[in-house]
Scaffold this motif. Structure first.
Motif, short mmCIF file in Angstrom:
data_model
loop_
_atom_site.label_atom_id
_atom_site.label_comp_id
_atom_site.label_asym_id
_atom_site.label_seq_id
_atom_site.Cartn_x
_atom_site.Cartn_y
_atom_site.Cartn_z
N MET A 1 -30.80 55.80 130.51
CA MET A 1 -30.47 56.30 129.20
C MET A 1 -31.68 56.24 128.38
O MET A 1 -32.28 55.17 128.38
N LYS A 2 -31.95 57.25 127.70
CA LYS A 2 -33.25 57.34 127.06
C LYS A 2 -32.85 57.06 125.32
O LYS A 2 -31.81 57.71 125.05
N LYS A 3 -33.77 56.09 125.06
CA LYS A 3 -33.57 55.69 123.59
C LYS A 3 -34.64 55.99 122.86
O LYS A 3 -35.98 55.84 123.29
N ILE A 4 -34.63 56.08 121.46
CA ILE A 4 -35.68 56.52 120.63
C ILE A 4 -35.79 55.33 119.49
O ILE A 4 -34.93 54.66 119.13
N VAL A 5 -37.03 54.84 119.55
CA VAL A 5 -37.28 53.81 118.78
C VAL A 5 -38.39 54.24 117.68
O VAL A 5 -39.55 54.10 117.82
N PRO A 6 -37.91 54.48 116.34
CA PRO A 6 -39.04 54.88 115.44
C PRO A 6 -39.45 53.77 114.61
O PRO A 6 -38.48 52.74 114.08
N ILE A 7 -40.72 53.35 114.40
CA ILE A 7 -41.14 52.14 113.80
C ILE A 7 -42.25 52.70 112.54
O ILE A 7 -42.39 53.53 112.56
N ILE B 1 -46.36 56.20 120.66
CA ILE B 1 -47.13 55.21 121.15
C ILE B 1 -46.79 54.64 122.26
O ILE B 1 -47.46 53.72 122.87
N GLY B 2 -45.72 55.07 122.99
CA GLY B 2 -45.55 54.82 124.45
C GLY B 2 -43.87 54.37 124.77
O GLY B 2 -43.00 54.73 123.92
N ASN B 3 -43.89 54.44 126.05
CA ASN B 3 -42.40 54.09 126.48
C ASN B 3 -42.32 53.03 127.32
O ASN B 3 -43.52 52.58 127.92
N PHE B 4 -41.29 52.47 127.55
CA PHE B 4 -41.24 50.85 127.94
C PHE B 4 -39.65 50.99 128.60
O PHE B 4 -38.75 51.18 127.89
N GLN B 5 -39.73 50.35 129.82
CA GLN B 5 -38.14 50.16 130.30
C GLN B 5 -37.78 48.65 129.84
O GLN B 5 -38.53 47.65 130.14
N ILE B 6 -36.86 48.75 129.19
CA ILE B 6 -36.41 47.31 128.59
C ILE B 6 -35.57 46.47 129.90
O ILE B 6 -34.82 47.11 130.60
N LYS B 7 -36.07 45.31 130.23
CA LYS B 7 -35.71 44.67 131.32
C LYS B 7 -34.13 44.43 131.26
O LYS B 7 -33.39 44.45 132.24
N ASN C 1 -31.46 45.71 130.05
CA ASN C 1 -30.53 46.72 130.41
C ASN C 1 -31.11 48.00 131.03
O ASN C 1 -30.33 49.05 131.23
N GLN C 2 -32.42 47.99 131.46
CA GLN C 2 -33.03 48.92 132.12
C GLN C 2 -32.78 50.43 131.43
O GLN C 2 -33.17 51.49 131.98
N GLN C 3 -32.65 50.36 130.11
CA GLN C 3 -33.22 51.69 129.22
C GLN C 3 -34.45 51.82 129.20
O GLN C 3 -35.18 50.80 129.04
N ASN C 4 -34.77 53.37 129.05
CA ASN C 4 -36.12 53.57 128.62
C ASN C 4 -35.97 53.85 127.30
O ASN C 4 -35.53 54.65 126.78
#
Length: 136
Positions: free
Chosen positions: A1-7, A64-70, A72-75
Motif C-alpha cells: 500500500m502506498k502512503k504519502i507523507v507531506p513534510i 525527497i524519496g520513498n522508503f519502505q517502513i519495516k 508494516n511493509q508500507q511504501n
C-alpha cells in the motif's frame, strides 16, 4: 500500500524543525495518508496536508524519496511542501479522519531523538527524513 507523507520544515535559530502532531489515540506522528486511485503523488501530498493540518501547500512539492517502513511493509513517499502562511508555534486542527479528531500540531527539532511518545513507524520515517538532509 502506498502512503504519502507531506513534510513541512522551518529553520529557526540555526535549527531545522519539522511539523508534527499529537494524535489523540496514537501518539506523535507526521502527516500521512493514502494515495487515491489515479492521484498524482504531488496532488496527494497537497491534499493530505490540507485535510490533516488545514495548511495550504504551494504547488509542486519536492519529492525527497520513498522508503519502505519495516513495521508494516508500507511504501511511503515523502514530499517537501512549502506553505506561504506564517505558522504558529502550536495549533489544533479538527480532522475528519476517524469520525473527527483534534490533532495538536507543533514543531519538533529534526535532529532531536524522538521520544517513546512517537509511534515506531514515525520514528522510522523521521530517520529516513534526516538521511535526506542534502535535499532540503
Amino acid at each position: 500500500m502506498k502512503k504519502i507523507v507531506p513534510i513541512v520544515l522551518r529553520r529557526q535559530k540555526q535549527q531545522l524543525d519539522i511539523l508534527v502532531f499529537k494524535h489523540p489515540l496514537a501518539g506523535i506522528q507526521l502527516v500521512k495518508g493514502t494515495i487515491e486511485r489515479d492521484e498524482h503523488h504531488q496532488n496527494a501530498a497537497i491534499r493530505e496536508l490540507f485535510e490533516e493540518s488545514g495548511l495550504i501547500a504551494e504547488p509542486n512539492p519536492k519529492f525527497i524519496g520513498n522508503f519502505q517502513i519495516k513495521f508494516n511493509q508500507q511504501n511511503w513517499y515523502f514530499y517537501l511542501c512549502k506553505v506561504s502562511a506564517d505558522l504558529a508555534e502550536t495549533w489544533t486542527h479538527h480532522c475528519q479522519d476517524g469520525g473527527g479528531l483534534d490533532f495538536e500540531f507543533f514543531w519538533f527539532p529534526l535532529y532531536q531523538q524522538p521520544t517513546d511518545n512517537w509511534h515506531v513507524m514515525f520514528q522510522e520515517a523521521l530517520g529516513f527524513i534526516k538521511e535526506q538532509q542534502d535535499l532540503f
